[in-house]
Scaffold this active site. Sequence first.
Site, PDB file in Angstrom:
ATOM      1  N   ASP A 242       1.006  -1.196  -0.103  1.00 34.35           N
ATOM      2  CA  ASP A 242       0.018  -0.098   0.015  1.00 34.35           C
ATOM      3  C   ASP A 242       0.731   1.190   0.129  1.00 34.35           C
ATOM      4  OD1 ASP A 242      -1.916  -2.230   1.091  1.00 34.35           O
ATOM      5  OD2 ASP A 242      -3.357  -0.549   0.311  1.00 34.35           O
ATOM      6  N   ASN A 252       1.448  -2.975   4.148  1.00 37.61           N
ATOM      7  CA  ASN A 252       0.496  -3.751   3.461  1.00 37.61           C
ATOM      8  C   ASN A 252      -0.622  -4.278   4.406  1.00 37.61           C
ATOM      9  OD1 ASN A 252      -0.319  -5.209   0.841  1.00 37.61           O
ATOM     10  ND2 ASN A 252       0.416  -6.985   1.650  1.00 37.61           N
TER      11      ASN A 252
END
Length: 352
Positions: A242, A252
């Site tokens: 992310d 993440n």
Amino acid sequence: MAFESKIKTIEWVDNYSRMVDQTVIPYEYKFVNITDGEKMFNAIRDMIVRGAPAIGIAGAHGVVLFAQEGVNKFDNREKFVNWLIEKAEYMKTSRPTAVNLMWACQKQIDVIKASTSDIKGIVDELKENAIKLENEDIEINKKIGDYGAEVVPKGATILTHCNAGALATVGYGTALGVVRSAYAKDNTVQVFADETRPRQQGARITTFELAMDGIPVTLITDGMCSYFMKKGMIDMVVVGADRIAANGDTANKIGTYTVAIAAKYHNIPFYIAAPLSTIDTSIATGEEIVIEERSREEVTHINGKIICSDKVNVINPGFDVTPHELIAGIITEKGILRPDYNKSIAEAFKAV
Ligand code: MRU
């Protein structure tokens, strides 16, 4: 070699955005049309669309939707531009962790600022840019997939966490893009998918999309990964991201850090697969990444049913940060970046 996936998660159609509704998978596979900017903000926040690259494109679509609304609100170009930039900044706040969202909205702001067109012309330019970002996303994922496939051993079992697949992008996927490209070369590779509590993206979405494409997948619960690693049943781990800091620290889905520690202990390579748009070079380390806090109901309930005491305390961070020293490589569209990440990431950006 590219594998042809049937899935297109989000797409601009005429004057609206069409997306797969990810809240109802695997019970239904249906599309929703998002027709105004506020509805797009809510669709991102409520995770009708999810996954870092997909919410980036959704944000870019959201700016076009606001621009279309602005045409009826403003005669004055300057007022329109100022209002629209405010709306694009607002769209960036629909979720806090995935930097692709901010990146894509900023790309739209850059178009607005560079434009010399009238109001109608700005709307057309934003639409064109959104479609360009959409198409590029698939091309980038195919490159990530092909670079990643080079490090997948023959007949490998690949563990993944959450969903970094076609349904987390416009199509093809990042971590599952690596799986697709590897499978196209060698159909004996297979996937182990972590369930990914609390929202079960692994169980609901990863198993759904791999089954749809006919790629073998075995579902395990989150606590099982070290058991299978010790048994020698996992050859490598590939997950998405992310936000990646300049030193390689990677945010993440919550639970990723645990998988990375287990992989290190068992000497199994742990890879991140992500486009350069997920790398945030403005932050030095993962310490600076904002972690989304989500609702208590995601933890206390499954499918609307409470699974614990209603008096229990709950903390529900949506993401964690895997320290760079646990990461064997970051698979990008520019190749596989290796430690020292400060250097390899800077080099990759120089080449852009
Ligand atoms: O909360 P989500 O479902 O949006 O989280 C998704 C993930 O953590 C993915 O692994 C990440 O966004 C990479 S998607 C290619």
